[in-house]
Design a protein around this motif. Structure first.
Motif, PDB file in Angstrom:
ATOM      1  N   UNK A  78       0.202  -0.800  -0.696  1.00 56.13           N
ATOM      2  CA  UNK A  78      -0.081   0.043   0.216  1.00 56.13           C
ATOM      3  C   UNK A  78       1.105   1.286   0.185  1.00 56.13           C
ATOM      4  N   UNK A  79       0.812   1.712  -0.628  1.00 54.71           N
ATOM      5  CA  UNK A  79       1.154   2.887  -0.381  1.00 54.71           C
ATOM      6  C   UNK A  79       1.414   4.223   0.029  1.00 54.71           C
ATOM      7  N   UNK A  80       0.821   4.128   1.518  1.00 54.66           N
ATOM      8  CA  UNK A  80       0.938   4.543   2.537  1.00 54.66           C
ATOM      9  C   UNK A  80       1.703   4.245   4.164  1.00 54.66           C
ATOM     10  N   UNK A  81       1.871   3.282   2.704  1.00 52.13           N
ATOM     11  CA  UNK A  81       3.374   2.088   4.293  1.00 52.13           C
ATOM     12  C   UNK A  81       4.711   1.848   2.802  1.00 52.13           C
ATOM     13  N   UNK A  82       4.846   2.409   2.362  1.00 55.05           N
ATOM     14  CA  UNK A  82       5.359   1.640   1.601  1.00 55.05           C
ATOM     15  C   UNK A  82       6.715   1.526   0.900  1.00 55.05           C
ATOM     16  N   UNK A  83       7.303   2.960   1.756  1.00 56.10           N
ATOM     17  CA  UNK A  83       8.799   3.334   2.343  1.00 56.10           C
ATOM     18  C   UNK A  83       9.742   2.223   3.267  1.00 56.10           C
ATOM     19  N   UNK A  84       8.126   2.157   4.590  1.00 51.85           N
ATOM     20  CA  UNK A  84       8.861   1.471   5.576  1.00 51.85           C
ATOM     21  C   UNK A  84       8.289   0.556   5.433  1.00 51.85           C
ATOM     22  N   UNK A  85       7.837  -0.105   4.875  1.00 51.81           N
ATOM     23  CA  UNK A  85       8.072  -1.941   4.112  1.00 51.81           C
ATOM     24  C   UNK A  85       8.415  -1.848   2.669  1.00 51.81           C
ATOM     25  N   UNK A  86       8.918  -0.800   2.630  1.00 52.11           N
ATOM     26  CA  UNK A  86       9.816  -1.330   1.239  1.00 52.11           C
ATOM     27  C   UNK A  86      11.511  -1.631   1.905  1.00 52.11           C
ATOM     28  N   UNK A  87      11.739  -0.725   2.936  1.00 55.23           N
ATOM     29  CA  UNK A  87      12.621  -0.228   4.154  1.00 55.23           C
ATOM     30  C   UNK A  87      13.263  -1.778   4.603  1.00 55.23           C
ATOM     31  N   UNK A  88      12.607  -2.831   4.521  1.00 55.60           N
ATOM     32  CA  UNK A  88      12.424  -4.385   5.811  1.00 55.60           C
ATOM     33  C   UNK A  88      13.008  -5.204   4.362  1.00 55.60           C
ATOM     34  N   UNK A  89      14.445  -5.450   4.427  1.00 61.98           N
ATOM     35  CA  UNK A  89      15.014  -6.342   3.907  1.00 61.98           C
ATOM     36  C   UNK A  89      14.191  -7.909   3.937  1.00 61.98           C
ATOM     37  N   UNK A  90      14.058  -8.125   2.082  1.00 61.74           N
ATOM     38  CA  UNK A  90      13.599  -9.811   2.094  1.00 61.74           C
ATOM     39  C   UNK A  90      14.317 -10.064   1.553  1.00 61.74           C
ATOM     40  N   UNK A  91      14.202 -11.537   2.304  1.00 65.58           N
ATOM     41  CA  UNK A  91      14.709 -12.692   2.689  1.00 65.58           C
ATOM     42  C   UNK A  91      15.429 -13.830   1.874  1.00 65.58           C
ATOM     43  N   UNK A  92      13.872 -14.059   0.693  1.00 68.02           N
ATOM     44  CA  UNK A  92      13.731 -14.710   0.237  1.00 68.02           C
ATOM     45  C   UNK A  92      12.264 -14.602  -1.762  1.00 68.02           C
ATOM     46  N   UNK A  93      12.258 -14.533  -2.553  1.00 66.51           N
ATOM     47  CA  UNK A  93      10.855 -15.009  -3.132  1.00 66.51           C
ATOM     48  C   UNK A  93       9.998 -15.185  -2.810  1.00 66.51           C
ATOM     49  N   UNK A  94      10.601 -16.544  -2.040  1.00 63.61           N
ATOM     50  CA  UNK A  94       8.939 -17.115  -1.835  1.00 63.61           C
ATOM     51  C   UNK A  94       8.910 -17.620   0.018  1.00 63.61           C
ATOM     52  N   UNK A  95      10.031 -18.813   0.129  1.00 64.80           N
ATOM     53  CA  UNK A  95       9.821 -18.572   1.729  1.00 64.80           C
ATOM     54  C   UNK A  95      11.258 -18.904   1.809  1.00 64.80           C
ATOM     55  N   UNK A  96      12.224 -18.461   2.811  1.00 60.75           N
ATOM     56  CA  UNK A  96      13.631 -18.467   3.313  1.00 60.75           C
ATOM     57  C   UNK A  96      13.757 -20.113   3.620  1.00 60.75           C
ATOM     58  N   UNK A  97      14.894 -20.507   3.463  1.00 66.28           N
ATOM     59  CA  UNK A  97      15.436 -21.632   4.166  1.00 66.28           C
ATOM     60  C   UNK A  97      15.654 -21.507   5.673  1.00 66.28           C
ATOM     61  N   UNK A  98      15.328 -22.402   6.055  1.00 61.72           N
ATOM     62  CA  UNK A  98      15.490 -22.666   7.788  1.00 61.72           C
ATOM     63  C   UNK A  98      16.392 -22.156   8.062  1.00 61.72           C
ATOM     64  N   UNK A  99      18.280 -22.102   7.266  1.00 65.92           N
ATOM     65  CA  UNK A  99      19.454 -21.564   7.684  1.00 65.92           C
ATOM     66  C   UNK A  99      19.454 -20.385   7.912  1.00 65.92           C
ATOM     67  N   UNK A 100      18.584 -19.674   7.148  1.00 68.91           N
ATOM     68  CA  UNK A 100      19.238 -18.121   6.739  1.00 68.91           C
ATOM     69  C   UNK A 100      17.956 -17.529   8.048  1.00 68.91           C
ATOM     70  N   UNK A 101      16.997 -18.056   7.821  1.00 67.54           N
ATOM     71  CA  UNK A 101      16.188 -17.700   9.266  1.00 67.54           C
ATOM     72  C   UNK A 101      16.661 -17.374  10.601  1.00 67.54           C
ATOM     73  N   UNK A 102      17.150 -18.732  10.626  1.00 68.05           N
ATOM     74  CA  UNK A 102      17.921 -19.218  12.398  1.00 68.05           C
ATOM     75  C   UNK A 102      19.133 -18.588  12.488  1.00 68.05           C
ATOM     76  N   UNK A 103      19.784 -17.868  10.872  1.00 63.13           N
ATOM     77  CA  UNK A 103      20.528 -16.787  11.295  1.00 63.13           C
ATOM     78  C   UNK A 103      20.238 -15.361  11.484  1.00 63.13           C
ATOM     79  N   UNK A 104      19.161 -15.252  11.183  1.00 63.20           N
ATOM     80  CA  UNK A 104      18.455 -13.946  11.702  1.00 63.20           C
ATOM     81  C   UNK A 104      18.670 -13.797  13.474  1.00 63.20           C
ATOM     82  N   UNK A 105      18.123 -14.752  13.775  1.00 60.96           N
ATOM     83  CA  UNK A 105      17.972 -14.668  15.373  1.00 60.96           C
ATOM     84  C   UNK A 105      17.074 -14.591  15.977  1.00 60.96           C
ATOM     85  N   UNK A 106      16.398 -14.404  14.700  1.00 66.88           N
ATOM     86  CA  UNK A 106      14.865 -14.193  15.435  1.00 66.88           C
ATOM     87  C   UNK A 106      13.869 -13.842  16.245  1.00 66.88           C
TER      88      UNK A 106
END
Length: 313
Positions: A78-106
């Protein structure tokens, strides 16, 4: 005198500690989400969102700065929050693999669809709980149930609690309730028959009885011609669609099944010439995120209501 002063200071400290108790208790109370318990010692600080629906929900309540990674983008934000949304790193086009996800320590994973926690997603929620990572799944993606606005509001309330943004979540809910209370269908006007087409071409995948798509049509003042499909989304043959002759077709515009692709298909389909909407022009694009049970569903309801009111029987 010294003794009295000491007792007074101890009393003050005790009262200060007691004043914090509701916050501590609230953070420690387990929340059961789709049958899975969540207990955080405090607001989540490192969140990964596994669907656009989840990302936009957190941005909408001001928790976007806590999202360290996002995945699976379905359409433009949505245009109203596109700037904030686009500032978040995209980890994968679809779902990230578990290893890269673990590396972010969520400390919290948030998803809008059950597929996120499947074997072809990031894996079962219990597995992540064993890693020490909580997860939240939108209520609309739990076991089969009718999607409601109340369920969406519960999701937003819970996300507010999990992120420490309760006030913003409450404000968001109140705003949507006010917006949607303005949508009323005149008793004297016939409701249009509507087809909400998500994807698929030779055998369209459309909104059935119980999901966010059906909720959108009904809240906007329409009648879903596929409401007899006993599921949120399902296949409906073109023969059936022709026999029911929708007054309007809402075509979902997504990254993987665009409005223009659907228009191209209809322009080349021999049976499409028998659809009344081909001559009336009542074919409208609607964003994927506006037909899901997320923060843009009210946008979709308003948009659809505008088209329904403009339609002339």
């Amino acid at each position: 005198m010294v003794r009295v002063f000491v007792r007074f200071m101890l009393f003050v400290r005790l009262m200060a500690m007691l004043s914090l108790l509701p916050m501590v208790v609230q953070a420690a109370v387990p929340l059961v989400n789709c049958g899975v318990p969540l207990t955080l010692a405090g607001p989540a600080q490192r969140i990964v969102t596994l669907n656009q629906q989840a990302t936009e929900a957190l941005v909408a309540i001001g928790a976007g700065q806590k999202v360290v990674g996002q995945a699976y983008q379905d359409d433009r934000p949505a245009a109203r929050w596109a700037e904030r949304y686009n500032a978040i790193p995209v980890m994968a086009e679809e779902y990230p693999n578990p290893e890269s996800l673990l590396a972010t320590a969520p400390d919290l994973l948030v998803a809008g669809f059950a597929s996120a926690f499947s074997d072809w997603g990031v894996g079962a929620r219990q597995r992540w709980l064993n890693y020490g990572t909580n997860s939240y799944l939108f209520e609309s993606a739990c076991a089969a149930q009718t999607v409601t606005l109340e369920g969406l509001y519960r999701d937003m309330t819970h996300l507010g609690q999990l992120t420490g943004h309760q006030q913003q979540a409450t404000s968001w809910i109140a705003e949507q309730q006010q917006r949607l209370s303005q949508i009323r269908w005149p008793e004297s006007q016939r409701k249009p028959k509507v087809l909400l087409w998500l994807r698929g071409y030779d055998l369209p995948y459309v909104a059935g009885c119980c999901g966010a798509g059906n909720l959108l049509i009904e809240q906007a003042g329409g009648i879903n011609i596929a409401a007899d499909l006993p599921k949120s989304w399902g296949h409906l043959s073109w023969e059936t669609i022709l026999s029911r002759q929708p007054d309007l077709i809402l075509m979902v515009d997504s990254n993987w099944s665009s409005f223009s692709q659907k228009e191209t298909f209809l322009s080349g389909a021999l049976y499409a010439r028998h659809l009344n909407v081909m001559s009336t022009g009542q074919r409208h694009p609607i964003a994927f995120s506006e037909v899901m049970a997320g923060v843009r569903l009210p946008d979709g309801i308003e948009r659809a209501h505008h088209w329904f009111r403009a339609w002339q029987p």
